[in-house]
Motif scaffolding. Sequence first.
Motif, PDB file in Angstrom:
ATOM      1  N   LYS A 180     -10.407  10.782   1.584  1.00 20.35           N
ATOM      2  CA  LYS A 180      -9.707   9.782   0.764  1.00 20.35           C
ATOM      3  C   LYS A 180      -9.151   8.621   1.604  1.00 20.35           C
ATOM      4  CE  LYS A 180      -6.991  11.170  -2.598  1.00 20.35           C
ATOM      5  NZ  LYS A 180      -7.379  10.054  -3.495  1.00 20.35           N
ATOM      6  N   THR A 181      -8.764   8.899   2.839  1.00 19.40           N
ATOM      7  CA  THR A 181      -8.265   7.780   3.663  1.00 19.40           C
ATOM      8  C   THR A 181      -9.381   6.780   3.936  1.00 19.40           C
ATOM      9  OG1 THR A 181      -8.678   9.001   5.685  1.00 19.40           O
ATOM     10  CG2 THR A 181      -6.424   9.075   4.838  1.00 19.40           C
ATOM     11  N   HIS A 182     -10.643   7.240   3.874  1.00 15.52           N
ATOM     12  CA  HIS A 182     -11.780   6.337   4.088  1.00 15.52           C
ATOM     13  C   HIS A 182     -12.292   5.757   2.773  1.00 15.52           C
ATOM     14  CE1 HIS A 182     -12.392   7.025   8.376  1.00 15.52           C
ATOM     15  NE2 HIS A 182     -12.027   8.274   8.135  1.00 15.52           N
ATOM     16  N   THR A 183     -11.643   6.083   1.661  1.00 17.54           N
ATOM     17  CA  THR A 183     -12.196   5.717   0.350  1.00 17.54           C
ATOM     18  C   THR A 183     -11.232   4.873  -0.469  1.00 17.54           C
ATOM     19  OG1 THR A 183     -13.299   7.862   0.392  1.00 17.54           O
ATOM     20  CG2 THR A 183     -13.311   6.683  -1.704  1.00 17.54           C
ATOM     21  N   ASP A 184     -10.081   5.432  -0.802  1.00 18.92           N
ATOM     22  CA  ASP A 184      -9.115   4.686  -1.607  1.00 18.92           C
ATOM     23  C   ASP A 184      -7.840   4.533  -0.790  1.00 18.92           C
ATOM     24  OD1 ASP A 184      -7.043   6.837  -2.352  1.00 18.92           O
ATOM     25  OD2 ASP A 184      -8.937   7.785  -2.911  1.00 18.92           O
ATOM     26  N   SER A 185      -6.942   3.746  -1.288  1.00 17.08           N
ATOM     27  CA  SER A 185      -5.671   3.564  -0.577  1.00 17.08           C
ATOM     28  C   SER A 185      -4.510   4.010  -1.452  1.00 17.08           C
ATOM     29  CB  SER A 185      -5.524   2.104  -0.148  1.00 17.08           C
ATOM     30  OG  SER A 185      -6.566   1.779   0.755  1.00 17.08           O
ATOM     31  N   GLY A 186      -4.768   5.036  -2.222  1.00 16.07           N
ATOM     32  CA  GLY A 186      -3.684   5.648  -2.996  1.00 16.07           C
ATOM     33  C   GLY A 186      -3.489   5.037  -4.366  1.00 16.07           C
ATOM     34  N   TYR A 201      -1.158   7.248   2.019  1.00 10.51           N
ATOM     35  CA  TYR A 201      -2.455   7.811   1.607  1.00 10.51           C
ATOM     36  C   TYR A 201      -2.314   9.124   0.850  1.00 10.51           C
ATOM     37  CZ  TYR A 201      -5.131   4.504   4.422  1.00 10.51           C
ATOM     38  OH  TYR A 201      -5.700   3.377   4.918  1.00 10.51           O
ATOM     39  N   TYR A 235       0.847  -1.194   0.000  1.00 10.22           N
ATOM     40  CA  TYR A 235       0.000   0.000   0.000  1.00 10.22           C
ATOM     41  C   TYR A 235       0.885   1.247   0.000  1.00 10.22           C
ATOM     42  CZ  TYR A 235      -4.214  -2.672   1.202  1.00 10.22           C
ATOM     43  OH  TYR A 235      -5.255  -3.531   1.190  1.00 10.22           O
ATOM     44  N   ARG A 267      -7.971  14.841   2.291  1.00  6.61           N
ATOM     45  CA  ARG A 267      -7.170  13.675   2.681  1.00  6.61           C
ATOM     46  C   ARG A 267      -8.005  12.766   3.595  1.00  6.61           C
ATOM     47  NH1 ARG A 267      -4.268  11.798   6.714  1.00  6.61           N
ATOM     48  NH2 ARG A 267      -5.131  13.442   8.001  1.00  6.61           N
TER      49      ARG A 267
END
Length: 389
Positions: free
Chosen positions: A267-273, A70, A67, A264
């Motif tokens: 996005k941390t709750h949605t995708d992992s980069g 983020y 991973y 941010r």
Amino acid sequence: MRRALRLSATEDYLFAFIDRARARADTHQAFGAEVIPLGVGDCDLPAPPHIVDAMRQAVTDPALHRYPPYEGTPQLRAAASGFLRRRYGLTADPASQVLVTLGSKEAMAHLALALLDPGDVVLVPDPAYPVYATWARFCGAEVVTMPLREENAFLPDLAAIPPSVARRAKLLWVCYPNNPTAALATTAFYADLAAFAHRYDITVASDAAYGELYYGAEPPPSFLQAPGAMERGVEFHSLSKTYNMPGWRIGFAVGDACVIDALRTVKTHTDSGTFGAVQQAAVAALEDTTGYPDHLRGVYRDRMRLLCDGLDAAGLDVLRPDATFYCLVRAPAGLTGEDFAEQLLTRARVLSIPGTGFGPGGQGFVRLTVCADTPLLAEAVRRIGAVNW
Ligand code: PLP
């Protein structure tokens, strides 16, 4: 199964039109000539070799198979900050003011989740890329449109926004170089916009996806260069158009640290980069020493000249663009933009998008792209010129 109400409230004019047109295009193929697709802005050229090589090398590094961070790798955030300094003279702290995104579309959508509550007002240009309004509505916000008029160089008239609306507005969208009008913003407009945003406590979201596709000698400005803009705005940059990387899904957001932090969080709750190897390739793109964007601008400039000269010769009224790979063409007298798009398809077998696909403000126009090679564009020009408009 019942779909969420927010979906039933969303009409996607743009893609509905393209789907219908594609279906008709298939029918026309049966009659011989293939339809030339000049509708969607999807570049036909490959990413340049130095970027592909960087990706090829990076993909073998097992550390990048894990991973990613983020907010994006420190190397890419630093490269983005370096690009912003060289290109615009901006100072952006890579740690707090830059966030790596999966292209810019995802980030612009997530900005709505990060900032908007039901009942908030969002000021959105008309015509515009549909994401700004769609996601405002998904979040229960009220969309108030700002007409982009030809007589105002396709800039919103800030003075025409009633103070009662401005006071309720939380977010205002702009996009320059503009899709679909191809207009440019001026530094004076951006200075007025920053002052307006400060006066009414509004966050400005600036979509700079086409920031590097310009035809003049002077590179277009960034909203963030305006006095006080860095504390009032967020700007979305994308590698999709500048380096022919739309499939790679890589871009970055830059601006007010509070907005970046809110984005941010979503996005941390949605995708992992984005895949670390893509981020490494993006570093190679942004630290480019090959002058690739210059080369690409030359390609689009030549293609655009070919298309616009051909449309002129066909007696059509084309708004010659200063930027982007789009141009607006006015519908001939007596036709709506939709009629014109239909006739371009059926009589010339050229696929365009009617301006209203971007909102009612696009009426009377179709948008064409030069995301097609020179022989195909020459053939499109030949076919359009053969029709008696
Ligand atoms: N903004 C505008 C105005 C666009 O036209 C597009 C794509 O066509 C985007 C943003 C999104 O591009 P990406 O998500 O590939 O960065």
